[in-house]
Design a protein around this motif. Sequence first.
Motif, PDB file in Angstrom:
ATOM      1  N   ARG A 276       0.840  -1.196   0.000  1.00  0.00           N
ATOM      2  CA  ARG A 276       0.000   0.000   0.000  1.00  0.00           C
ATOM      3  C   ARG A 276       0.873   1.242   0.000  1.00  0.00           C
ATOM      4  O   ARG A 276       0.707   2.140  -0.815  1.00  0.00           O
ATOM      5  N   GLY A 280       2.159   5.163  -2.856  1.00  0.00           N
ATOM      6  CA  GLY A 280       1.954   6.573  -2.538  1.00  0.00           C
ATOM      7  C   GLY A 280       0.507   6.877  -2.203  1.00  0.00           C
ATOM      8  O   GLY A 280      -0.198   6.017  -1.658  1.00  0.00           O
ATOM      9  N   GLY A 281       0.032   8.075  -2.568  1.00  0.00           N
ATOM     10  CA  GLY A 281      -1.333   8.485  -2.213  1.00  0.00           C
ATOM     11  C   GLY A 281      -2.372   7.560  -2.798  1.00  0.00           C
ATOM     12  O   GLY A 281      -3.339   7.187  -2.132  1.00  0.00           O
ATOM     13  N   HIS A 282      -2.168   7.116  -4.024  1.00  0.00           N
ATOM     14  CA  HIS A 282      -3.194   6.286  -4.670  1.00  0.00           C
ATOM     15  C   HIS A 282      -3.338   4.939  -3.968  1.00  0.00           C
ATOM     16  O   HIS A 282      -4.383   4.309  -4.031  1.00  0.00           O
ATOM     17  N   TYR A 284      -3.610   4.689  -0.918  1.00  0.00           N
ATOM     18  CA  TYR A 284      -4.477   4.980   0.232  1.00  0.00           C
ATOM     19  C   TYR A 284      -5.944   5.067  -0.196  1.00  0.00           C
ATOM     20  O   TYR A 284      -6.836   5.160   0.645  1.00  0.00           O
ATOM     21  N   MET A 285      -6.171   5.007  -1.530  1.00  0.00           N
ATOM     22  CA  MET A 285      -7.546   5.029  -2.033  1.00  0.00           C
ATOM     23  C   MET A 285      -8.210   3.673  -1.807  1.00  0.00           C
ATOM     24  O   MET A 285      -7.611   2.628  -2.092  1.00  0.00           O
TER      25      MET A 285
END
Length: 536
Positions: A276, A280-282, A284-285
């Motif tokens: 995860r 990166g940020g994606h 966390y989606m």
Amino acid sequence: EQQEKWVPRAVNMEIIGTYAQTELGHGTFLRGLETTATYDPNTEEFVLNSPTLTAYKWWPGGLAHTANHCVVVAQLHSKGVNHGVHPFIVQIRDEDTHMPLPGVKVGEIGPKLSFSTANNGFLGFDNFRVPRDSMLMKNAQVLKDGTYVKSRLSKLTYGTMVFIRVMIVTDMAYYLSVGATIAIRYSAVRHQSKPKENEPEPQILDYVTQQHKLFIALASSHAFRVTGQWLWTTFVRVNKALTSGNADTLPELHAVACCLKAVTTRDAASMVEACRMSCGGHGYMTSSYLPILYGITTAACTYEGENTVLLLQTARSLVKAWQKGSKGKPLSPTEAYLMDKSPVPKWENTLDGIIAGFRRVSAGKVQDCVSKIDKLVKMGTSYEDAWNQTSVRLVAASEAHSRAVILATFRAEVSRAAAALSPPLARVLHQLVHLYTVYWALERVGDLLLYTSIAERDVQELQQQYEDLLQKIRPNTVGLVDAFDLRDEILNSTLGAYDGRVYERLMEEALKSPLNAEPVNQSFHKYLKPFMQGKL
Ligand SMILES: CCCCCCCCCCCCCC(=O)SCCNC(=O)CCNC(=O)[C@H](O)C(C)(C)COP(=O)(O)OP(=O)(O)OC[C@H]1O[C@@H](n2cnc3c(N)ncnc32)[C@H](O)[C@@H]1OP(=O)(O)O
Ligand SMILES: Cc1cc2nc3c(=O)[nH]c(=O)nc-3n(C[C@H](O)[C@H](O)[C@H](O)COP(=O)(O)OP(=O)(O)OC[C@H]3O[C@@H](n4cnc5c(N)ncnc54)[C@H](O)[C@@H]3O)c2cc1C
């Protein structure tokens, strides 16, 4: 004939069941469960009762609104004697209306970290009567007059848990294949940063740190699949012996199932979390599926036996094996290495050398635990307190034992299978075995320095071997995750879909959000605007 009565109805889904063992007050300590099943010889029934709030069953999956029956684990009382926990199959809802039956209190336990679709429930009984044949009587029985017939082996009641723990190892292999597929495919699509000004942004999969995060998840998936197959074969063999009344190999199965379940679930959860974070940020989606996958794998560290408790079960077996071996008695195949009293050999940076090293670490840790416990007991400490004071070391010994089992099994099984594989495929699988083995040697280098003759230059060489392996595996990485052959519908991930259209999928999913239904959300009129006008 109980199986004839219940199994066909369960197979054709007339009966939808769950396993109701854990209570609000007890999950680990089964002998402390409070639900009672008291036999009434006058009516040839058991009376189920939840005497306290902590006696309520709590957690069983599907209990809240799906199950109409469940296996209830309760303290069996007959003729005024408590015979301990036994399983009962109990109908809790009307098969037509699905209404809870009178005397049954059932409901949902509320939001959880994940598993949001599992409707885990609570269940309480108020002097709820069930016929005598509700008691599952394969192992122990209660006769019509209330006479209790003891099982030949009390621990057979715990057999369900051994089965699920065996299955969980293979489950973790699957979950890691999902996490590795999503993160590695995304890492092949994602370009980021400019280490070389005059070149385009590279795939993040070309960053060696990214390879370090991800390739171990890929290798672990194969290691756990192979180990899970070995463990299943062992389970089948032990159960065959049990049906003919021979329980000699059950303790070894219990011990190895405990530590493998604990180590594979903890590794899977931490490696899925690494997958995860590597996105990166994606990552966390929710639409990436990685947060959900983390929730599923981390739950496995708790259910079917909390990991620490299970590692201590294995430690109990290792200490007993050490004591048995020290008296010259034979040990089980998985624990026989504990009695290797040969001098510590010269370290070899080979697979066999590392596997032998982990066995030395495990044996050394077990010996240290036994010495510490003996020393404390000689000083007047009770065995139970000595055990507790040594328990951090006992858990570490158990982990080392588990790692030695996985390393040896992974290597042996791939070597055995390689002969039937094409040379390129055999080479890639050997690279994964090599990566897995060297990764864990580096992770546990402190233990190897303590219990083997590994030297600093060996460690430097292992680090170089590891980095060379990352480079060798890189060209095959996407092919290796494609080989898991996980359909997009199963991956359920904007980042891991086969076509690599990550950004389009992220936006497609985002636009489905209810919060995008209107340009100005009513929260502006209800809260923001009055606040901005000083009216709140
Ligand atoms: C289809 C497949 C699907 C796969 C999964 C899908 C997802 C699933 C979704 C979620 C699903 C989640 C569903 C759920 O979560 S279901 C609930 C799961 N709950 C548990 O696992 C409870 C864990 N607790 C225990 O097992 C016991 O209380 C322990 C063992 C901790 C202590 O207990 P106790 O205090 O009574 O025992 P003892 O420590 O004095 O030891 C006494 C002796 O007994 C031996 N012993 C102990 N246990 C076993 C055993 N099992 N087989 C054989 N032997 C065993 C032991 O070695 C020792 O031997 P010795 O040393 O004296 O010789
Ligand atoms: C997602 C999910 C699904 C589940 N599904 C089911 C189900 O279908 N059916 C069912 O019956 N149960 C189910 N459970 C319950 C699960 O089996 C229990 O939560 C589990 O057995 C742990 O017991 P506990 O919750 O009482 O934790 P505890 O045992 O209270 O553990 C709390 C802490 O105490 C420590 N501890 C406890 N005993 C010892 C010891 N002897 N030595 C050292 N440390 C100790 C543990 O290591 C842990 O750190 C589920 C749980 C989850 C999370």
